[in-house]
Design a protein around this motif. Structure first.
Motif, PDB file in Angstrom:
ATOM      1  N   GLN A 194       1.784  -2.768   5.373  1.00  0.00           N
ATOM      2  CA  GLN A 194       2.804  -1.722   5.501  1.00  0.00           C
ATOM      3  C   GLN A 194       2.369  -0.496   4.709  1.00  0.00           C
ATOM      4  O   GLN A 194       1.577  -0.607   3.766  1.00  0.00           O
ATOM      5  CB  GLN A 194       4.144  -2.225   4.955  1.00  0.00           C
ATOM      6  CG  GLN A 194       4.693  -3.439   5.665  1.00  0.00           C
ATOM      7  CD  GLN A 194       6.011  -3.898   5.058  1.00  0.00           C
ATOM      8  OE1 GLN A 194       6.724  -3.131   4.418  1.00  0.00           O
ATOM      9  NE2 GLN A 194       6.347  -5.163   5.262  1.00  0.00           N
ATOM     10  N   PRO A 195       2.885   0.676   5.053  1.00  0.00           N
ATOM     11  CA  PRO A 195       2.602   1.860   4.233  1.00  0.00           C
ATOM     12  C   PRO A 195       3.133   1.666   2.814  1.00  0.00           C
ATOM     13  O   PRO A 195       4.280   1.261   2.632  1.00  0.00           O
ATOM     14  CB  PRO A 195       3.359   2.979   4.959  1.00  0.00           C
ATOM     15  CG  PRO A 195       3.573   2.477   6.347  1.00  0.00           C
ATOM     16  CD  PRO A 195       3.722   0.986   6.228  1.00  0.00           C
ATOM     17  N   ARG A 196       2.291   1.899   1.825  1.00  0.00           N
ATOM     18  CA  ARG A 196       2.698   1.758   0.425  1.00  0.00           C
ATOM     19  C   ARG A 196       2.166   2.935  -0.370  1.00  0.00           C
ATOM     20  O   ARG A 196       1.235   3.633   0.052  1.00  0.00           O
ATOM     21  CB  ARG A 196       2.183   0.436  -0.154  1.00  0.00           C
ATOM     22  CG  ARG A 196       2.763  -0.797   0.540  1.00  0.00           C
ATOM     23  CD  ARG A 196       2.468  -2.081  -0.187  1.00  0.00           C
ATOM     24  NE  ARG A 196       2.922  -3.248   0.557  1.00  0.00           N
ATOM     25  CZ  ARG A 196       4.166  -3.721   0.559  1.00  0.00           C
ATOM     26  NH1 ARG A 196       5.098  -3.115  -0.184  1.00  0.00           N
ATOM     27  NH2 ARG A 196       4.494  -4.787   1.269  1.00  0.00           N
ATOM     28  N   ILE A 197       2.748   3.136  -1.546  1.00  0.00           N
ATOM     29  CA  ILE A 197       2.407   4.314  -2.336  1.00  0.00           C
ATOM     30  C   ILE A 197       0.950   4.340  -2.743  1.00  0.00           C
ATOM     31  O   ILE A 197       0.384   5.406  -2.960  1.00  0.00           O
ATOM     32  CB  ILE A 197       3.309   4.457  -3.582  1.00  0.00           C
ATOM     33  CG1 ILE A 197       3.228   3.231  -4.483  1.00  0.00           C
ATOM     34  CG2 ILE A 197       4.738   4.722  -3.168  1.00  0.00           C
ATOM     35  CD1 ILE A 197       4.019   3.384  -5.770  1.00  0.00           C
ATOM     36  N   PHE A 198       0.323   3.164  -2.838  1.00  0.00           N
ATOM     37  CA  PHE A 198      -1.070   3.130  -3.273  1.00  0.00           C
ATOM     38  C   PHE A 198      -2.052   3.084  -2.104  1.00  0.00           C
ATOM     39  O   PHE A 198      -3.227   2.817  -2.288  1.00  0.00           O
ATOM     40  CB  PHE A 198      -1.328   1.974  -4.246  1.00  0.00           C
ATOM     41  CG  PHE A 198      -0.612   0.689  -3.928  1.00  0.00           C
ATOM     42  CD1 PHE A 198      -1.063  -0.145  -2.912  1.00  0.00           C
ATOM     43  CD2 PHE A 198       0.504   0.309  -4.658  1.00  0.00           C
ATOM     44  CE1 PHE A 198      -0.413  -1.329  -2.624  1.00  0.00           C
ATOM     45  CE2 PHE A 198       1.155  -0.888  -4.378  1.00  0.00           C
ATOM     46  CZ  PHE A 198       0.712  -1.708  -3.350  1.00  0.00           C
TER      47      PHE A 198
END
Length: 304
Positions: A32-36
């Motif tokens: 999934q899209p994540r901040i890192f």
């Protein structure tokens, strides 16, 4: 950097994880899209042996495990597993920060169960909320103002535990008030206050919030996770952010953490710690020792 400190460099890494992939739903589930960013490189086991091989050659003599979001209800199992590592007399791991849902009706019982583990030193419940869905973790921005949450939060005093404070700039006013209202609880600000917006206006808002937080003597600033939003080990960014933090908090309220293996997505341990060491090379030796060793030893009650 003084010759003596260089030759005898010892540090405590005050922020890292270890894990078994099978235990982490968020990591072994669909990407999934994540901040890192792209995290395929760490979708695997990351053992204490691998962390030790990453960190010990760079002078790391002790470390602090930070909870890593096992499924809700598994927080005791998480600490039980990590405690086994901490009990090894040769282990680099010396302290554990566990998880508790401080909003929960069962929080008091959870804290009591966590207290059975001798390496427990505190709790992290991630409170960071952002209008950008990619950055938002908590369900609401103001959880820390809730009466029930604060009643449970006060229980940390019974165990003399610290709290890992993870907030964005927009939440720092409330966070400063929390610290003022609970002066006996040491609070360790994660990732230099998460400066996610590097625009002029964004950094101004971050600095304003950091000034508020620095006025509370029970808040410490952790130099960790500075690649989280830029996805690189940037010497310029690290030097800029940490210099501003040092001016506000002073070295005896600042401490180093690698955030491995998250930062391992874009850098290696020797490169990361050398970037920090270079940033502080012109500081007096006692200040460097505070950042890399003494502050963490004090906050997390580590004896080496």
């Amino acid at each position: 950097m003084s010759e003596e400190f260089t030759d005898n460099f010892r540090a405590i890494d005050a922020h890292h994880h270890i894990w078994r992939l099978a235990d982490l739903t968020w990591l072994n589930g669909p990407t999934q899209p994540r901040i890192f960013g792209d995290y395929d490189a760490i979708r695997r086991d990351y053992s204490i042996e691998e962390f030790s091989s990453d960190a010990e050659p760079e002078g790391i003599a002790g470390s602090v495990y930070i909870q890593v979001n096992w499924p809700e209800g598994k927080e005791i199992d998480e600490v039980r597993w990590v405690q086994k590592t901490a009990e090894d007399p040769d282990s680099i791991l010396k302290a554990i920060i566990g998880y508790a849902n401080i909003s929960s009706e069962t929080c008091a019982a959870t804290l009591k169960k966590l207290n059975q583990f001798s390496a427990m030193r505190g709790v992290r419940q991630q409170l960071h909320w952002h209008k950008n869905p990619l950055y938002k973790f908590a369900a609401a921005p103001d959880i820390m103002t809730d009466v029930k949450w604060r009643r449970n939060f006060a229980l940390l005093q019974e165990y003399d535990w610290s709290f890992e404070l993870q907030v964005f700039a927009s939440q720092m006013k409330d966070a400063a008030q929390l610290a003022a209202d609970f002066p006996a609880i040491s609070m360790v600000l994660q990732h230099c206050g998460m400066p996610e917006d590097s625009s002029k206006a964004g950094l101004a808002a971050w600095l304003d919030g950091m000034k508020r937080l620095s006025q509370e003597p029970n808040i410490y600033c952790k130099f960790s996770g500075l690649g989280t939003f830029i996805h690189e080990n940037s010497a310029d960014f690290i030097a800029d952010i940490t210099s501003q933090c040092l001016a506000l908090f002073s070295a005896d309220r600042c401490l180093y953490g690698s955030n491995f293996p998250i930062e391992k997505i874009w850098t290696e341990y020797p490169d990361l710690i050398q970037t920090f060491r270079q940033s502080f090379k012109d500081l007096p030796e006692n200040q460097q020792r505070s950042i890399f060793f003494e502050t963490a030893a004090k906050v997390y009650k580590i004896e080496l």
